[in-house]
Design an enzyme around this catalytic site. Structure first.
Site, PDB file in Angstrom:
ATOM      1  CE1 TYR A 160      25.731  47.681   2.667  1.00 38.24           C
ATOM      2  CE2 TYR A 160      27.233  49.164   1.562  1.00 38.24           C
ATOM      3  CZ  TYR A 160      26.994  47.987   2.213  1.00 38.24           C
ATOM      4  OH  TYR A 160      28.017  47.117   2.407  1.00 38.24           O
ATOM      5  CE  LYS A 227      20.395  34.241  -0.820  1.00 40.29           C
ATOM      6  NZ  LYS A 227      20.875  32.949  -1.213  1.00 40.29           N
ATOM      7  CG  ASP A 278      23.509  31.787  -2.796  1.00 41.89           C
ATOM      8  OD1 ASP A 278      22.819  32.476  -3.566  1.00 41.89           O
ATOM      9  OD2 ASP A 278      23.065  30.764  -2.258  1.00 41.89           O
ATOM     10  CG  ASP A 302      30.417  46.894  -0.032  1.00 41.66           C
ATOM     11  OD1 ASP A 302      31.532  47.116  -0.527  1.00 41.66           O
ATOM     12  OD2 ASP A 302      30.129  47.184   1.142  1.00 41.66           O
TER      13      ASP A 302
END
Ligand code: NAP
Length: 411
Positions: A160, A227, A278, A302
């Site tokens: 971002y 992640k 996840d 987000d």
């Protein structure tokens, strides 16, 4: 106090000051507000009424917020020709705590988003979103009360950061040439390319803010969501640096989850663990009550904030804040809903709950609790705005300001 061209400093108010990372809040603090565009004026009017009533109910004449309007968005553009006048940033820096309604993103004027600009210029590096169910709010979950988390999303880095080059441009070709030629990376021809920077500086100040928040509010767990199994040097490093901050800066207040698994007692300390992103999305659905503060890089945060908000009834009731070292700006998480502008129709819940966060940030917990009680009362009585009414049986549909009055009535 400095001088302002458009804003008026309210008489009898005082500045909030700071000692180290602690705020010193006077009894009549000056708090700047941005009304917002579209539905902003409607939801702000209701919110201001609710906040003022909560402070009076909690403290009588002893405390009062002295509101100071500062300009941003369409109102600023109409009055000053600018979307974000310089003095708006100055006021937020000087008075340290502010609250805002949603702002329209002006199209095609070289500004990406007024919200992003505010966050960048003021270096509001943590986005904080508590997600908790209020009894009576329609939810898709069987047991929405089990989710009570606070998401700390890093605000300034990650994909971002806005460092990207469009497919087919000379810039993208140059970056690709460097990466394939000098760094032996395999990148297909004509790829669009984005960069994902995550730094120890950005991560550590963010995680430290989350730990301080957990300590101040007596929260018991913190999970670093990443992640890192795939993106080792960005997301994986985020988790490593997070553990490092806990270990080095908060050795007495935190304990790693691995030690609890080995039989150690938490003993009042904050248990710090990590989850792969996840898996985290599954956990908030399947074992929501095992999680507390969730600390994430920008992109994961987000997604996770909106997913969690949906579990407790959606964005209409989701509050947020953007917090940096000197300034905290509290805000509705939804947009300006232009089709409802000026109709006194929409739900002011998101800004009202942001004001609850703001009062807690000031340490005015008694006022914050009164608003929570008022909201729960109004929703329990099923006197609600259209968005909640359409999902409830036998609800009485009321307008924005009247909903605020119902909240006050149930304080
Ligand atoms: P939006 O303004 O959030 O509205 C989308 C829909 O969400 C509305 O049509 C409405 O649904 C529902 N909604 C939003 N706020 C509500 C409220 N207070 N009460 C009840 N329902 C509410 O999203 P958008 O239309 O995509 O964005 C409009 C503008 O807002 C854009 O210029 C965007 O850039 C800006 N924006 C600003 C912020 C911010 O300032 N933080 C955040 C997001 C977007 P129904 O139609 O189903 O009734």
């Amino acid at each position: 106090m400095s001088t302002y061209k458009y804003a008026r400093i309210p008489a009898g108010g005082e500045r909030i000051t700071a000692e180290g990372d602690r705020l010193r809040v006077p009894d009549r603090p000056i708090i700047p507000f941005i009304e917002g565009d579209g539905i902003g004026p409607d939801i702000w009017a209701a919110t201001r009424h609710v906040v003022d009533a909560s402070v009076t109910t909690a403290y009588g004449d002893e405390r009062e917020i002295r509101w100071m309007e500062i300009l941003a968005g369409e109102k600023a553009h109409r009055r000053t020709g600018e979307w974000l006048p310089e003095e708006t940033f100055r006021a937020l820096r000087e008075f340290r705590v502010g609250i805002k309604g949603p702002l329209t993103t002006p199209v095609g004027r070289g500004i990406r988003s007024l919200n992003v600009t505010l966050r960048k210029v003021l270096d509001l590096y943590s986005c904080v979103r508590p997600v908790r169910w209020i009894e009576g709010v329609p939810s898709p979950m069987k047991e929405p009360q089990k989710l009570d988390v606070v998401i700390f999303r890093e605000n300034t880095e990650d994909v971002y950061a806005g460092i990207e080059w469009e497919s087919g441009t000379p810039e993208a070709d140059r970056v690709r040439a460097f990466l394939t030629g000098e760094m032996q990376a395999a990148i297909r021809e004509a790829s669009g390319i984005g960069i994902k920077p995550i730094s120890p500086f950005g991560t550590k100040r963010h995680v430290a803010a989350a730990i301080r928040y957990a300590i101040d509010r007596g929260r018991t767990g913190m999970t670093l969501v990443h992640k890192g199994n795939i993106m080792k040097f960005t997301e994986g490093a985020f988790a490593d640096w997070g553990y490092e901050v806990a270990r080095e800066r908060f050795p007495d207040e935190t304990v790693p989850e691995s030690r609890i698994w080995n039989g150690e007692d938490a003993d009042g300390r904050i248990v710090v663990g990590d989850r792969i992103a996840d898996a985290m999305f599954q956990q908030v659905l399947l074992r929501p009550d095992e999680y507390d503060i969730l600390v994430t890089p920008n992109l994961n945060g987000d997604y996770l904030s909106d997913a969690c908000a949906a579990q407790v009834g959606g964005l209409g009731m989701a509050p947020g804040a953007n917090i940096g070292d000197g300034v905290a700006l509290f805000e509705a998480t939804h947009g300006t809903a232009p089709k409802y502008a000026g109709q006194d129709k929409v739900n002011p819940g998101s800004v009202i709950l942001s004001a609850v966060m703001m009062l807690e940030h000031l340490g005015w917990n008694e006022a914050a609790q009164r608003i929570e009680r008022g909201l729960a009362g109004a929703i329990g009585a099923k006197t609600v705005t259209y968005d909640l009414a359409r999902q409830m049986d036998d609800a009485t549909k009321v307008g924005t300001f009247r909903f605020g009055e119902e909240v006050v009535g149930h304080m």
